[in-house]
Design a protein around this motif. Structure first.
Motif, short mmCIF file in Angstrom:
data_model
loop_
_atom_site.label_atom_id
_atom_site.label_comp_id
_atom_site.label_asym_id
_atom_site.label_seq_id
_atom_site.Cartn_x
_atom_site.Cartn_y
_atom_site.Cartn_z
N TRP A 184 86.65 -68.45 11.14
CA TRP A 184 87.45 -68.20 12.35
C TRP A 184 88.86 -68.66 12.01
O TRP A 184 89.14 -69.85 11.93
N ILE A 185 89.72 -67.70 11.78
CA ILE A 185 91.11 -68.00 11.43
C ILE A 185 91.98 -67.74 12.65
O ILE A 185 91.88 -66.69 13.28
N LEU A 186 92.83 -68.69 12.96
CA LEU A 186 93.74 -68.57 14.09
C LEU A 186 95.17 -68.55 13.56
O LEU A 186 95.56 -69.44 12.79
N LEU A 187 95.93 -67.53 13.93
CA LEU A 187 97.34 -67.43 13.60
C LEU A 187 98.12 -67.48 14.90
O LEU A 187 97.94 -66.63 15.77
N ASP A 188 99.00 -68.46 15.04
CA ASP A 188 99.77 -68.64 16.27
C ASP A 188 101.21 -68.20 16.04
O ASP A 188 101.95 -68.83 15.29
N PHE A 189 101.57 -67.10 16.69
CA PHE A 189 102.95 -66.61 16.62
C PHE A 189 103.69 -66.89 17.93
O PHE A 189 104.64 -66.20 18.28
N GLY A 190 103.26 -67.91 18.65
CA GLY A 190 103.91 -68.28 19.91
C GLY A 190 103.38 -67.48 21.07
O GLY A 190 102.46 -67.92 21.76
N ASP A 191 103.92 -66.31 21.28
CA ASP A 191 103.49 -65.49 22.41
C ASP A 191 102.25 -64.65 22.09
O ASP A 191 101.62 -64.11 22.99
N ILE A 192 101.87 -64.58 20.83
CA ILE A 192 100.65 -63.88 20.42
C ILE A 192 99.83 -64.81 19.54
O ILE A 192 100.34 -65.38 18.58
#
Length: 117
Positions: free
Chosen positions: A77-85
């Protein structure tokens, strides 16, 4: 609100890497942590990592900052946080187990086809 180009880049890149069952949930009205969740699956740890790396690279090339990355080593489970997405890339078995779509049922499902080139 998120610009359409940013969401399109993420969806197109995931699709190019053969991500399975790409879904987008608009969560801006029910949480302040993001405007959208993009959820997709890979068939193996290697594929989930490849999807995450491709999205990270494409967003960087287009001037979007990755604020945080979690779960990259395991590839489950990889989470990428681009702020609004926030992008959630699951191994297909883990996606069924965690079922984020059910947890965020109050969010508005977005038609992915509107963002695919």
């Amino acid at each position: 609100m998120t610009d359409n180009k940013k969401l399109s880049l993420i969806i197109d890149t995931a699709d190019d890497k053969r991500a399975v069952d790409i879904e987008v949930i608009e969560v801006s009205e029910i949480t302040s942590i993001a405007d959208f969740f993009v959820i997709c699956s890979g068939n193996s740890e290697r594929q989930t990592i490849a999807i995450a790396d491709a999205i990270d690279e494409k967003m960087y090339e287009n001037g979007y900052e990755l604020k945080s990355k979690e779960g990259h080593r395991s590839g489950r489970w990889i989470l990428l946080d681009f702020g609004d997405i926030i992008v959630h890339i699951f191994h297909k078995e883990d996606r069924v187990f965690y079922n984020l779509e059910r947890l965020w049922i109050d969010g508005k499902k977005v038609d992915v086809d509107n963002y695919v080139d």
